[in-house]
Design a protein around this motif. Structure first.
Motif, PDB file in Angstrom:
ATOM      1  N   ALA A   7      -0.804  -2.396   2.307  1.00  0.00           N
ATOM      2  CA  ALA A   7      -0.063  -1.669   1.282  1.00  0.00           C
ATOM      3  C   ALA A   7      -0.169  -0.158   1.428  1.00  0.00           C
ATOM      4  CB  ALA A   7      -0.553  -2.077  -0.111  1.00  0.00           C
TER       5      ALA A   7
ATOM      6  N   GLN B 147      -8.562   1.362  -1.064  1.00  0.00           N
ATOM      7  CA  GLN B 147      -7.270   0.872  -0.584  1.00  0.00           C
ATOM      8  C   GLN B 147      -7.432  -0.023   0.633  1.00  0.00           C
ATOM      9  OE1 GLN B 147      -5.160   4.868  -0.483  1.00  0.00           O
ATOM     10  NE2 GLN B 147      -3.460   3.532  -1.045  1.00  0.00           N
TER      11      GLN B 147
ATOM     12  N   THR C 242       0.496   3.625   2.832  1.00  0.00           N
ATOM     13  CA  THR C 242       1.752   4.275   3.199  1.00  0.00           C
ATOM     14  C   THR C 242       1.489   5.626   3.854  1.00  0.00           C
ATOM     15  OG1 THR C 242       1.947   5.455   1.081  1.00  0.00           O
ATOM     16  CG2 THR C 242       2.850   3.207   1.178  1.00  0.00           C
TER      17      THR C 242
ATOM     18  N   ASP D 155      -6.106  -3.853   0.029  1.00  0.00           N
ATOM     19  CA  ASP D 155      -4.853  -4.284   0.666  1.00  0.00           C
ATOM     20  C   ASP D 155      -4.454  -3.278   1.743  1.00  0.00           C
ATOM     21  OD1 ASP D 155      -2.460  -5.354   1.424  1.00  0.00           O
ATOM     22  OD2 ASP D 155      -1.590  -5.448  -0.576  1.00  0.00           O
TER      23      ASP D 155
END
Length: 210
Positions: free
Chosen positions: A145, A138, A147, A142
């Motif tokens: 992006a 991840q 969370t 990105d």
């Protein structure tokens, strides 16, 4: 110059007959000779990436020390660090670190597990290791992006917030290292590729060839 004789011997090894990257080899100095000799002692040859980084051997030394210091006293294990590097290198498409650390992970686990992480398959990993592998991918693909839920999954796998910070910083440092090597055309050493376990070698079908 300390190590002058050893430095001259290193300069004439077979592994240095052709450029190690898009850059010419740096001028030989005491600091450069020391880095070359450390490679020969550890691996039997001078690594292509060392030849590129030795335009600033002080930066190479500082960067390596920073990575090591980050994990000193950390709850992250050596095997977890290897998982992160392998997942990061594969996601980045960096053959050099994928071969080097895929081989290391194979030593710490087994050949099939290391090859699996290179393929993005984490079945041979613990819950923590699989979470770190996924997080590595991840961060590479990105970072904007990610969370709260992604971080919660790391916590659910048993990582505390300090370890999550350490893991993320380590991934970013490894990504920076891979980026410099790849951008400057440092190809994986032939000796490195030949020593890699077969499944690891076959899994590295990306990046610059040895």
């Amino acid at each position: 110059m300390t190590g002058g004789l050893a430095g001259r011997q290193v300069a004439h090894t077979d592994s240095m007959e052709s450029p190690g990257s898009f850059l010419a080899d740096p001028p030989l100095s005491a600091e450069v000779a020391a880095e070359y000799e450390a490679d020969v002692t550890a691996d039997g040859y001078v690594n292509n990436l060392t030849r590129a980084w030795c335009w600033r051997p002080d930066v190479l030394t500082a960067f390596q020390a920073l990575r090591q210091d980050l994990l000193v006293g950390s709850g992250l294990s050596g095997r977890e660090a290897a998982v992160m590097v392998v997942a990061t290198a594969a996601a980045r498409g960096d053959a050099y670190c994928a071969l080097a650390w895929g081989s290391r992970l194979a030593e710490l686990s087994d050949e099939a597990t290391a090859a699996g992480v290179l393929h993005g398959l984490d079945g041979g990993l613990s819950e923590r290791e699989a979470a770190l592998a996924g997080w590595s991918r991840q961060v590479v693909q990105d970072p904007n992006a990610t969370t709260d839920a992604d971080v919660d999954r790391l916590r659910d796998a048993g990582l505390n917030d300090l370890e999550i910070f350490e893991a993320t910083t380590y991934i970013a440092l490894r990504l920076a290292f891979s980026t410099v090597n790849d951008a400057l055309g440092a190809r994986p050493d032939q000796q490195l590729a030949e020593k890699a376990p077969r499944l690891v070698r076959e899994a590295v079908d990306f990046g610059r060839p040895a």
